[in-house]
Design a protein around this motif. Structure first.
Motif, PDB file in Angstrom:
ATOM      1  N   LEU A 175       0.848  -1.182   0.000  1.00  0.00           N
ATOM      2  CA  LEU A 175       0.000   0.000   0.000  1.00  0.00           C
ATOM      3  C   LEU A 175       0.885   1.234   0.000  1.00  0.00           C
ATOM      4  N   GLN A 176       0.549   2.168  -0.859  1.00  0.00           N
ATOM      5  CA  GLN A 176       1.318   3.398  -0.989  1.00  0.00           C
ATOM      6  C   GLN A 176       0.406   4.584  -0.725  1.00  0.00           C
ATOM      7  N   ALA A 177       0.659   5.269   0.386  1.00  0.00           N
ATOM      8  CA  ALA A 177      -0.152   6.434   0.732  1.00  0.00           C
ATOM      9  C   ALA A 177       0.495   7.701   0.203  1.00  0.00           C
ATOM     10  N   SER A 178      -0.342   8.666  -0.178  1.00  0.00           N
ATOM     11  CA  SER A 178       0.163   9.948  -0.668  1.00  0.00           C
ATOM     12  C   SER A 178      -0.824  11.045  -0.307  1.00  0.00           C
ATOM     13  N   GLY A 179      -0.369  12.273  -0.453  1.00  0.00           N
ATOM     14  CA  GLY A 179      -1.211  13.414  -0.128  1.00  0.00           C
ATOM     15  C   GLY A 179      -0.843  13.986   1.225  1.00  0.00           C
ATOM     16  N   GLY A 180      -1.681  14.902   1.695  1.00  0.00           N
ATOM     17  CA  GLY A 180      -1.425  15.532   2.983  1.00  0.00           C
ATOM     18  C   GLY A 180      -0.473  16.695   2.849  1.00  0.00           C
ATOM     19  N   GLY A 181       0.417  16.851   3.834  1.00  0.00           N
ATOM     20  CA  GLY A 181       1.349  17.964   3.857  1.00  0.00           C
ATOM     21  C   GLY A 181       0.930  18.993   4.881  1.00  0.00           C
ATOM     22  N   LEU A 182       1.342  20.237   4.653  1.00  0.00           N
ATOM     23  CA  LEU A 182       1.032  21.328   5.562  1.00  0.00           C
ATOM     24  C   LEU A 182      -0.178  22.099   5.049  1.00  0.00           C
ATOM     25  N   VAL A 183      -1.216  22.178   5.861  1.00  0.00           N
ATOM     26  CA  VAL A 183      -2.437  22.879   5.483  1.00  0.00           C
ATOM     27  C   VAL A 183      -2.873  23.772   6.637  1.00  0.00           C
ATOM     28  N   GLN A 184      -3.749  24.708   6.344  1.00  0.00           N
ATOM     29  CA  GLN A 184      -4.229  25.627   7.368  1.00  0.00           C
ATOM     30  C   GLN A 184      -5.540  25.151   7.978  1.00  0.00           C
ATOM     31  N   THR A 185      -5.768  25.584   9.188  1.00  0.00           N
ATOM     32  CA  THR A 185      -7.020  25.255   9.861  1.00  0.00           C
ATOM     33  C   THR A 185      -8.214  25.671   9.015  1.00  0.00           C
ATOM     34  N   GLY A 186      -9.187  24.775   8.948  1.00  0.00           N
ATOM     35  CA  GLY A 186     -10.405  25.060   8.209  1.00  0.00           C
ATOM     36  C   GLY A 186     -10.362  24.702   6.747  1.00  0.00           C
ATOM     37  N   THR A 187      -9.220  24.323   6.260  1.00  0.00           N
ATOM     38  CA  THR A 187      -9.101  23.959   4.848  1.00  0.00           C
ATOM     39  C   THR A 187      -9.224  22.448   4.681  1.00  0.00           C
ATOM     40  N   SER A 188      -8.946  21.990   3.473  1.00  0.00           N
ATOM     41  CA  SER A 188      -9.142  20.578   3.140  1.00  0.00           C
ATOM     42  C   SER A 188      -7.885  19.991   2.524  1.00  0.00           C
ATOM     43  N   THR A 189      -7.805  18.695   2.584  1.00  0.00           N
ATOM     44  CA  THR A 189      -6.785  17.956   1.871  1.00  0.00           C
ATOM     45  C   THR A 189      -7.311  16.569   1.581  1.00  0.00           C
ATOM     46  N   ASN A 190      -6.629  15.881   0.690  1.00  0.00           N
ATOM     47  CA  ASN A 190      -7.085  14.554   0.297  1.00  0.00           C
ATOM     48  C   ASN A 190      -5.922  13.583   0.333  1.00  0.00           C
ATOM     49  N   LEU A 191      -6.147  12.465   0.946  1.00  0.00           N
ATOM     50  CA  LEU A 191      -5.154  11.404   0.983  1.00  0.00           C
ATOM     51  C   LEU A 191      -5.575  10.288   0.033  1.00  0.00           C
ATOM     52  N   SER A 192      -4.583   9.674  -0.574  1.00  0.00           N
ATOM     53  CA  SER A 192      -4.841   8.540  -1.452  1.00  0.00           C
ATOM     54  C   SER A 192      -3.995   7.363  -1.026  1.00  0.00           C
ATOM     55  N   CYS A 193      -4.513   6.199  -1.304  1.00  0.00           N
ATOM     56  CA  CYS A 193      -3.792   4.967  -0.988  1.00  0.00           C
ATOM     57  C   CYS A 193      -3.960   4.035  -2.186  1.00  0.00           C
ATOM     58  N   ALA A 194      -2.854   3.702  -2.792  1.00  0.00           N
ATOM     59  CA  ALA A 194      -2.876   2.824  -3.954  1.00  0.00           C
ATOM     60  C   ALA A 194      -2.259   1.486  -3.594  1.00  0.00           C
ATOM     61  N   ALA A 195      -2.882   0.436  -4.070  1.00  0.00           N
ATOM     62  CA  ALA A 195      -2.398  -0.908  -3.810  1.00  0.00           C
ATOM     63  C   ALA A 195      -1.684  -1.438  -5.035  1.00  0.00           C
ATOM     64  N   THR A 196      -0.531  -2.028  -4.813  1.00  0.00           N
ATOM     65  CA  THR A 196       0.207  -2.653  -5.899  1.00  0.00           C
ATOM     66  C   THR A 196       0.505  -4.104  -5.520  1.00  0.00           C
ATOM     67  N   GLY A 197       0.431  -4.962  -6.488  1.00  0.00           N
ATOM     68  CA  GLY A 197       0.777  -6.348  -6.260  1.00  0.00           C
ATOM     69  C   GLY A 197      -0.299  -7.162  -5.565  1.00  0.00           C
ATOM     70  N   ARG A 198      -1.396  -6.519  -5.264  1.00  0.00           N
ATOM     71  CA  ARG A 198      -2.478  -7.246  -4.596  1.00  0.00           C
ATOM     72  C   ARG A 198      -3.800  -6.555  -4.903  1.00  0.00           C
ATOM     73  N   ASN A 199      -4.797  -7.351  -5.214  1.00  0.00           N
ATOM     74  CA  ASN A 199      -6.129  -6.820  -5.454  1.00  0.00           C
ATOM     75  C   ASN A 199      -6.837  -6.676  -4.110  1.00  0.00           C
ATOM     76  N   LEU A 200      -7.172  -5.449  -3.767  1.00  0.00           N
ATOM     77  CA  LEU A 200      -7.795  -5.188  -2.470  1.00  0.00           C
ATOM     78  C   LEU A 200      -9.301  -5.027  -2.564  1.00  0.00           C
ATOM     79  N   ASN A 201      -9.874  -5.446  -3.669  1.00  0.00           N
ATOM     80  CA  ASN A 201     -11.299  -5.235  -3.858  1.00  0.00           C
ATOM     81  C   ASN A 201     -12.159  -5.988  -2.855  1.00  0.00           C
ATOM     82  N   THR A 202     -11.632  -7.019  -2.225  1.00  0.00           N
ATOM     83  CA  THR A 202     -12.416  -7.769  -1.246  1.00  0.00           C
ATOM     84  C   THR A 202     -11.967  -7.491   0.179  1.00  0.00           C
ATOM     85  N   TYR A 203     -11.180  -6.445   0.355  1.00  0.00           N
ATOM     86  CA  TYR A 203     -10.705  -6.086   1.686  1.00  0.00           C
ATOM     87  C   TYR A 203     -11.430  -4.847   2.199  1.00  0.00           C
ATOM     88  N   ILE A 204     -11.608  -4.791   3.485  1.00  0.00           N
ATOM     89  CA  ILE A 204     -12.020  -3.545   4.122  1.00  0.00           C
ATOM     90  C   ILE A 204     -10.795  -2.639   4.159  1.00  0.00           C
TER      91      ILE A 204
END
Length: 123
Positions: A2-31
C-alpha cells in the motif's frame, strides 16, 4: 503493498485529500481503513470502508468532516479531509483488513499497512 500519498502542511479550516494505492495485490475484497498516529500515542482508527457495499465507519472525532471512498477499478482508497483542525495533525496510514462484513476499528485486525503520510494543520 500500500502506498499512501497526499497531505502535507495545510491551514485550519481547509481541506486535503489522501490517497492509498495498492500494488501487487487486489484489495477489492478487503475492508480499507485509515488510521492516524501522533508521536507518543498509539495508532488510532479514523475511518474505514467495506468492500462490497461501500459501508463506512468513522471515528467520532472525524465524523462529518472526513469522507472515505474507494475505487475498486483503480485499486485505490481516498480520504477527503475537510474543516481540518490542528488536532488532526498526525501521520495517516492506510490499511487493509480481510475481516469480512463487520468493519473493525482495532489496528490488530488490519493485515496490510501503507508507509504513512504526514498531515500537519497549522493554526
Amino acid at each position: 503493498q500500500l502506498q499512501a500519498s497526499g497531505g502535507g502542511l495545510v491551514q485550519t479550516g481547509t481541506s486535503t485529500n489522501l490517497s492509498c494505492a495498492a500494488t501487487g495485490r487486489n484489495l477489492n475484497t478487503y475492508i480499507m481503513g485509515w488510521f492516524c498516529q501522533v508521536p507518543g500515542n498509539e495508532r488510532e482508527f479514523a475511518a474505514a470502508i467495506s468492500w462490497q457495499y461501500g459501508n463506512t465507519l468513522y471515528a467520532d472525532s472525524v465524523k462529518g468532516r472526513f469522507t472515505i471512498s474507494r475505487d475498486n477499478a483503480k485499486n485505490t482508497v481516498h480520504l477527503q479531509m475537510d474543516s481540518l483542525k490542528p488536532e488532526d495533525t498526525a501521520v495517516y496510514y492506510c490499511a487493509a483488513s480481510s475481516s469480512g462484513v463487520v468493519i473493525p476499528t482495532l489496528r490488530e485486525r488490519y493485515r496490510y499497512w501503507g508507509q504513512g503520510t504526514q498531515v500537519t494543520v497549522s493554526s
